[in-house]
Design a protein around this motif. Structure first.
Motif, PDB file in Angstrom:
ATOM      1  N   ASP A  34      31.242  16.257  17.922  1.00 23.41           N
ATOM      2  CA  ASP A  34      31.153  15.071  17.076  1.00 23.41           C
ATOM      3  C   ASP A  34      29.804  15.031  16.384  1.00 23.41           C
ATOM      4  N   ALA A  35      29.829  14.659  15.100  1.00 19.13           N
ATOM      5  CA  ALA A  35      28.585  14.642  14.335  1.00 19.13           C
ATOM      6  C   ALA A  35      28.589  13.519  13.307  1.00 19.13           C
ATOM      7  N   CYS A  36      27.423  13.299  12.745  1.00 20.66           N
ATOM      8  CA  CYS A  36      27.244  12.298  11.693  1.00 20.66           C
ATOM      9  C   CYS A  36      27.963  12.742  10.423  1.00 20.66           C
ATOM     10  N   PRO A  37      28.776  11.853   9.824  1.00 21.83           N
ATOM     11  CA  PRO A  37      29.486  12.237   8.599  1.00 21.83           C
ATOM     12  C   PRO A  37      28.555  12.462   7.404  1.00 21.83           C
ATOM     13  N   LYS A  38      27.339  11.926   7.474  1.00 22.55           N
ATOM     14  CA  LYS A  38      26.419  12.069   6.345  1.00 22.55           C
ATOM     15  C   LYS A  38      25.597  13.356   6.414  1.00 22.55           C
ATOM     16  N   CYS A  39      24.954  13.592   7.571  1.00 23.17           N
ATOM     17  CA  CYS A  39      24.041  14.739   7.645  1.00 23.17           C
ATOM     18  C   CYS A  39      24.492  15.815   8.626  1.00 23.17           C
ATOM     19  N   GLN A  40      25.661  15.614   9.264  1.00 23.81           N
ATOM     20  CA  GLN A  40      26.219  16.578  10.206  1.00 23.81           C
ATOM     21  C   GLN A  40      25.373  16.799  11.461  1.00 23.81           C
ATOM     22  N   SER A  41      24.458  15.891  11.736  1.00 26.71           N
ATOM     23  CA  SER A  41      23.681  16.012  12.966  1.00 26.71           C
ATOM     24  C   SER A  41      24.544  15.580  14.150  1.00 26.71           C
ATOM     25  N   GLU A  42      24.334  16.239  15.289  1.00 25.30           N
ATOM     26  CA  GLU A  42      25.073  15.824  16.488  1.00 25.30           C
ATOM     27  C   GLU A  42      24.266  14.787  17.278  1.00 25.30           C
ATOM     28  N   ASN A  43      23.111  14.420  16.758  1.00 27.71           N
ATOM     29  CA  ASN A  43      22.223  13.474  17.431  1.00 27.71           C
ATOM     30  C   ASN A  43      22.666  12.036  17.124  1.00 27.71           C
ATOM     31  N   ILE A  44      23.843  11.669  17.648  1.00 27.96           N
ATOM     32  CA  ILE A  44      24.403  10.354  17.361  1.00 27.96           C
ATOM     33  C   ILE A  44      24.572   9.563  18.651  1.00 27.96           C
ATOM     34  N   GLU A  45      24.605   8.236  18.519  1.00 26.39           N
ATOM     35  CA  GLU A  45      24.827   7.402  19.697  1.00 26.39           C
ATOM     36  C   GLU A  45      25.719   6.226  19.354  1.00 26.39           C
ATOM     37  N   GLU A  46      26.473   5.770  20.362  1.00 22.21           N
ATOM     38  CA  GLU A  46      27.319   4.601  20.192  1.00 22.21           C
ATOM     39  C   GLU A  46      26.491   3.343  20.352  1.00 22.21           C
ATOM     40  N   TYR A  47      26.906   2.278  19.694  1.00 20.12           N
ATOM     41  CA  TYR A  47      26.264   0.992  19.927  1.00 20.12           C
ATOM     42  C   TYR A  47      27.237  -0.142  19.706  1.00 20.12           C
ATOM     43  N   GLU A  48      26.880  -1.325  20.205  1.00 21.60           N
ATOM     44  CA  GLU A  48      27.666  -2.533  20.000  1.00 21.60           C
ATOM     45  C   GLU A  48      27.272  -3.105  18.649  1.00 21.60           C
ATOM     46  N   PRO A  49      28.225  -3.230  17.719  1.00 22.19           N
ATOM     47  CA  PRO A  49      27.855  -3.771  16.417  1.00 22.19           C
ATOM     48  C   PRO A  49      27.599  -5.276  16.467  1.00 22.19           C
ATOM     49  N   CYS A  50      26.846  -5.751  15.511  1.00 19.24           N
ATOM     50  CA  CYS A  50      26.575  -7.171  15.336  1.00 19.24           C
ATOM     51  C   CYS A  50      27.890  -7.909  15.085  1.00 19.24           C
ATOM     52  N   PRO A  51      28.144  -9.009  15.812  1.00 20.25           N
ATOM     53  CA  PRO A  51      29.399  -9.741  15.607  1.00 20.25           C
ATOM     54  C   PRO A  51      29.477 -10.432  14.241  1.00 20.25           C
ATOM     55  N   ALA A  52      28.323 -10.659  13.627  1.00 22.35           N
ATOM     56  CA  ALA A  52      28.311 -11.345  12.333  1.00 22.35           C
ATOM     57  C   ALA A  52      28.686 -10.413  11.181  1.00 22.35           C
ATOM     58  N   CYS A  53      28.046  -9.243  11.101  1.00 22.06           N
ATOM     59  CA  CYS A  53      28.329  -8.333   9.977  1.00 22.06           C
ATOM     60  C   CYS A  53      29.213  -7.159  10.388  1.00 22.06           C
ATOM     61  N   GLY A  54      29.252  -6.845  11.697  1.00 24.14           N
ATOM     62  CA  GLY A  54      30.086  -5.761  12.183  1.00 24.14           C
ATOM     63  C   GLY A  54      29.587  -4.368  11.855  1.00 24.14           C
ATOM     64  N   ILE A  55      28.386  -4.283  11.294  1.00 23.80           N
ATOM     65  CA  ILE A  55      27.867  -2.973  10.885  1.00 23.80           C
ATOM     66  C   ILE A  55      26.632  -2.586  11.676  1.00 23.80           C
ATOM     67  N   HIS A  56      25.636  -3.424  11.615  1.00 25.89           N
ATOM     68  CA  HIS A  56      24.341  -3.044  12.175  1.00 25.89           C
ATOM     69  C   HIS A  56      24.281  -3.274  13.675  1.00 25.89           C
ATOM     70  N   GLU A  57      23.310  -2.644  14.274  1.00 25.41           N
ATOM     71  CA  GLU A  57      23.128  -2.715  15.716  1.00 25.41           C
ATOM     72  C   GLU A  57      22.568  -4.074  16.117  1.00 25.41           C
ATOM     73  N   ARG A  58      23.091  -4.634  17.209  1.00 26.09           N
ATOM     74  CA  ARG A  58      22.530  -5.866  17.745  1.00 26.09           C
ATOM     75  C   ARG A  58      21.116  -5.602  18.226  1.00 26.09           C
ATOM     76  N   MET A  59      20.285  -6.638  18.175  1.00 23.37           N
ATOM     77  CA  MET A  59      18.953  -6.535  18.750  1.00 23.37           C
ATOM     78  C   MET A  59      19.060  -6.779  20.249  1.00 23.37           C
ATOM     79  N   ASP A  60      18.100  -6.279  21.007  1.00 22.35           N
ATOM     80  CA  ASP A  60      18.104  -6.496  22.457  1.00 22.35           C
ATOM     81  C   ASP A  60      17.962  -7.973  22.794  1.00 22.35           C
ATOM     82  N   ILE A  61      17.160  -8.685  21.998  1.00 22.47           N
ATOM     83  CA  ILE A  61      16.835 -10.072  22.338  1.00 22.47           C
ATOM     84  C   ILE A  61      17.819 -11.073  21.747  1.00 22.47           C
TER      85      ILE A  61
END
Length: 100
Positions: A34-61
């Motif tokens: 599995d790799a990034c669709p943009k740069c083909q790097s395999e250095n990817i990680e899963e995250y919980e998306p922001c419930p408001a926009c559904g795109i960006h990563e939630r902040m820890d706080i």
């Protein structure tokens, strides 16, 4: 879709995406990876998306991303000027400092 769908983020180029692409490179690996669709790097990680926009990563706080949190603070700021007192302004300032 479900609300608890995962998003992925590329640690190499910073791209956020819903699903990685599968890459077959037999010079590097025997199996597809599995790799990034943009740069083909395999250095990817899963995250919980922001419930408001559904795109960006939630902040820890906070339970949302920085962009949505700041937009929310602006809205609270406007409402605070209409309805709020001194205490609300102080709390908003604290939140802004926390978000950074």
């Amino acid at each position: 879709g479900e609300m608890d769908e995962k998003m992925y983020k590329c640690k190499s180029c910073g791209e956020s995406f819903v699903a990685p692409v599968e890459i077959t490179d037999y010079q590097l690996y025997d199996e597809p990876f599995d790799a990034c669709p943009k740069c083909q790097s395999e250095n990817i990680e899963e995250y919980e998306p922001c419930p408001a926009c559904g795109i960006h990563e939630r902040m820890d706080i906070l339970p949302m991303c920085r962009k949505c949190a700041l937009a929310e603070l602006d809205a609270m700021d406007r409402e605070g000027k209409l309805f709020g007192g001194v205490g609300r302004g102080a709390l908003l300032l604290l939140l802004r400092r926390t978000i950074g």
